[in-house]
Design a protein around this motif. Structure first.
Motif, PDB file in Angstrom:
ATOM      1  N   ILE A 178     -14.202  -7.747 -66.745  1.00 14.84           N
ATOM      2  CA  ILE A 178     -13.877  -8.140 -68.445  1.00 14.84           C
ATOM      3  C   ILE A 178     -13.938  -9.550 -68.002  1.00 14.84           C
ATOM      4  N   THR A 179     -12.314  -9.745 -67.658  1.00 13.65           N
ATOM      5  CA  THR A 179     -11.168 -10.550 -67.089  1.00 13.65           C
ATOM      6  C   THR A 179     -12.361 -11.641 -66.579  1.00 13.65           C
ATOM      7  N   ALA A 180     -13.453 -10.827 -65.525  1.00 10.72           N
ATOM      8  CA  ALA A 180     -13.738 -11.899 -64.231  1.00 10.72           C
ATOM      9  C   ALA A 180     -15.218 -12.615 -65.509  1.00 10.72           C
ATOM     10  N   LEU A 181     -15.578 -11.746 -65.918  1.00  7.51           N
ATOM     11  CA  LEU A 181     -16.921 -12.268 -66.529  1.00  7.51           C
ATOM     12  C   LEU A 181     -16.645 -13.637 -67.936  1.00  7.51           C
TER      13      LEU A 181
ATOM     14  N   GLY B   2     -11.497 -17.766 -59.342  1.00 14.11           N
ATOM     15  CA  GLY B   2     -11.260 -17.633 -59.980  1.00 14.11           C
ATOM     16  C   GLY B   2     -11.944 -15.424 -60.489  1.00 14.11           C
ATOM     17  N   ALA B   3     -13.186 -15.726 -60.974  1.00 18.44           N
ATOM     18  CA  ALA B   3     -14.137 -14.578 -61.507  1.00 18.44           C
ATOM     19  C   ALA B   3     -13.765 -13.773 -59.948  1.00 18.44           C
ATOM     20  N   VAL B   4     -14.528 -14.709 -58.710  1.00 18.77           N
ATOM     21  CA  VAL B   4     -15.090 -13.943 -57.640  1.00 18.77           C
ATOM     22  C   VAL B   4     -13.787 -13.574 -56.737  1.00 18.77           C
ATOM     23  N   ILE B   5     -12.561 -13.994 -56.984  1.00 17.90           N
ATOM     24  CA  ILE B   5     -11.401 -12.985 -56.279  1.00 17.90           C
ATOM     25  C   ILE B   5     -11.503 -12.009 -57.098  1.00 17.90           C
ATOM     26  N   ILE B   6     -11.076 -11.945 -58.649  1.00 18.94           N
ATOM     27  CA  ILE B   6     -11.452 -10.569 -59.118  1.00 18.94           C
ATOM     28  C   ILE B   6     -11.996  -9.447 -59.447  1.00 18.94           C
ATOM     29  N   THR B   7     -13.087 -10.620 -58.951  1.00 19.87           N
ATOM     30  CA  THR B   7     -13.867  -9.469 -58.659  1.00 19.87           C
ATOM     31  C   THR B   7     -14.550  -8.696 -57.589  1.00 19.87           C
ATOM     32  N   ILE B   8     -13.318  -9.722 -55.965  1.00 18.60           N
ATOM     33  CA  ILE B   8     -13.266  -8.594 -55.290  1.00 18.60           C
ATOM     34  C   ILE B   8     -12.149  -7.739 -54.958  1.00 18.60           C
ATOM     35  N   VAL B   9     -10.928  -7.780 -55.558  1.00 24.14           N
ATOM     36  CA  VAL B   9     -10.168  -7.199 -55.624  1.00 24.14           C
ATOM     37  C   VAL B   9      -9.803  -5.771 -56.280  1.00 24.14           C
ATOM     38  N   GLY B  10     -10.815  -5.975 -57.505  1.00 26.33           N
ATOM     39  CA  GLY B  10     -11.813  -5.058 -58.267  1.00 26.33           C
ATOM     40  C   GLY B  10     -12.080  -4.144 -57.209  1.00 26.33           C
ATOM     41  N   LEU B  11     -13.243  -4.166 -56.510  1.00 31.27           N
ATOM     42  CA  LEU B  11     -13.534  -3.808 -55.327  1.00 31.27           C
ATOM     43  C   LEU B  11     -12.817  -2.887 -54.384  1.00 31.27           C
ATOM     44  N   ILE B  12     -11.978  -3.825 -53.502  1.00 31.43           N
ATOM     45  CA  ILE B  12     -11.062  -3.424 -52.860  1.00 31.43           C
ATOM     46  C   ILE B  12     -10.548  -2.102 -53.165  1.00 31.43           C
TER      47      ILE B  12
ATOM     48  N   ASN C 184     -18.025 -17.371 -67.390  1.00 28.02           N
ATOM     49  CA  ASN C 184     -18.792 -17.742 -68.163  1.00 28.02           C
ATOM     50  C   ASN C 184     -17.381 -18.471 -69.092  1.00 28.02           C
ATOM     51  N   VAL C 185     -16.618 -18.361 -69.994  1.00 31.16           N
ATOM     52  CA  VAL C 185     -16.502 -18.510 -71.150  1.00 31.16           C
ATOM     53  C   VAL C 185     -15.857 -20.041 -70.470  1.00 31.16           C
ATOM     54  N   PHE C 186     -14.622 -19.871 -69.261  1.00 31.90           N
ATOM     55  CA  PHE C 186     -13.971 -20.191 -69.253  1.00 31.90           C
ATOM     56  C   PHE C 186     -14.589 -21.727 -67.314  1.00 31.90           C
ATOM     57  N   GLY C 187     -15.444 -21.246 -67.187  1.00 34.79           N
ATOM     58  CA  GLY C 187     -15.826 -21.582 -66.007  1.00 34.79           C
ATOM     59  C   GLY C 187     -15.285 -21.596 -64.765  1.00 34.79           C
ATOM     60  N   ILE C 188     -14.184 -20.334 -64.907  1.00 36.59           N
ATOM     61  CA  ILE C 188     -13.321 -20.788 -63.329  1.00 36.59           C
ATOM     62  C   ILE C 188     -13.979 -19.823 -62.270  1.00 36.59           C
ATOM     63  N   VAL C 189     -14.919 -20.275 -61.419  1.00 38.43           N
ATOM     64  CA  VAL C 189     -16.161 -19.021 -60.775  1.00 38.43           C
ATOM     65  C   VAL C 189     -15.152 -18.487 -59.295  1.00 38.43           C
TER      66      VAL C 189
END
Length: 152
Positions: A104-107, A118-128, A111-116
Motif C-alpha cells: 500500500i505504501t509503495a502504491l 521510493g516505491a521501488v525501494i519499498i518494493t525491494i525491501v519488501g522482497l528482501i 501513484n499518488v505522490f509520484g515518488i517512483v
C-alpha cells in the motif's frame, strides 16, 4: 421465477470468480516453489548436518544448566517444538502485515505522490524481507527435532 434466476445467476458467477481468485495462490504455489531455491542457498552457506550438530550442542548446554529436577530432556524438546510452531505462525503473520503495508505504501508513493524511486525501494525491501522470513522459517524447521523423536 425469472427474478430469482436474474439475481442468483450473477451472484453465482461472482462467487465462482471470487473462489477462483482466492484459490490462485495455492495453484501458483503448486507450480512455483521458492522454498526449494531458498533451501539450496541456505544449505550452500551451512550444511543441515552442521546446523543440527549446533542444535544438539545447545540442547546439551541447556540440559546441563537445568536446576529444576522436574524438567528433563523430553520436556525441553517439547518446549522447543511448541516454540517452533509459535515462531512460524508469528513470522507468517508478520510477513503478511509487512507485505500488505509495504504494498500500500509503495502504491501511494508511486501513484499518488509520484515518488517512483521510493516505491521501488519499498518494493525491494519488501522482497528482501519476504526472503529473510522464508529463510528463517526453513532454518527453524531444520533446527527443530522431528515429531516422531519427540513422541518416543
Amino acid at each position: 421465477m425469472t427474478a430469482v434466476v436474474v439475481v442468483l445467476l450473477p451472484l453465482l458467477a461472482v462467487i465462482s470468480i471470487f473462489l477462483y481468485v482466492m484459490d490462485l495462490p495455492r495453484k501458483v504455489g503448486e507450480i512455483v516453489s521458492f522454498d526449494s531455491a531458498i533451501r539450496l542457498v541456505i544449505f550452500r552457506i551451512s550444511s543441515p548436518d552442521e546446523m543440527r550438530s549446533f542444535r544438539d550442542d545447545v540442547l546439551h548446554i541447556l540440559e546441563s544448566g537445568i536446576k529444576d529436577p522436574g524438567t528433563d530432556r523430553w520436556s525441553l524438546l517439547h518446549e522447543m517444538d511448541d516454540a517452533k510452531d509459535e515462531i512460524e505462525e508469528k513470522l507468517r503473520n508478520g510477513e503478511f502485515a509487512f507485505s500488505f503495508v509495504g504494498t500500500i505504501t509503495a502504491l501511494l508513493m508511486g501513484n499518488v505522490f509520484g515518488i517512483v524511486f521510493g516505491a521501488v525501494i519499498i518494493t525491494i525491501v519488501g522482497l528482501i524481507f519476504s526472503f529473510l522470513v522464508s529463510a528463517r522459517i526453513i532454518v527453524t524447521d531444520v533446527l527443530c527435532y522431528e515429531r516422531a523423536v519427540l513422541n518416543h
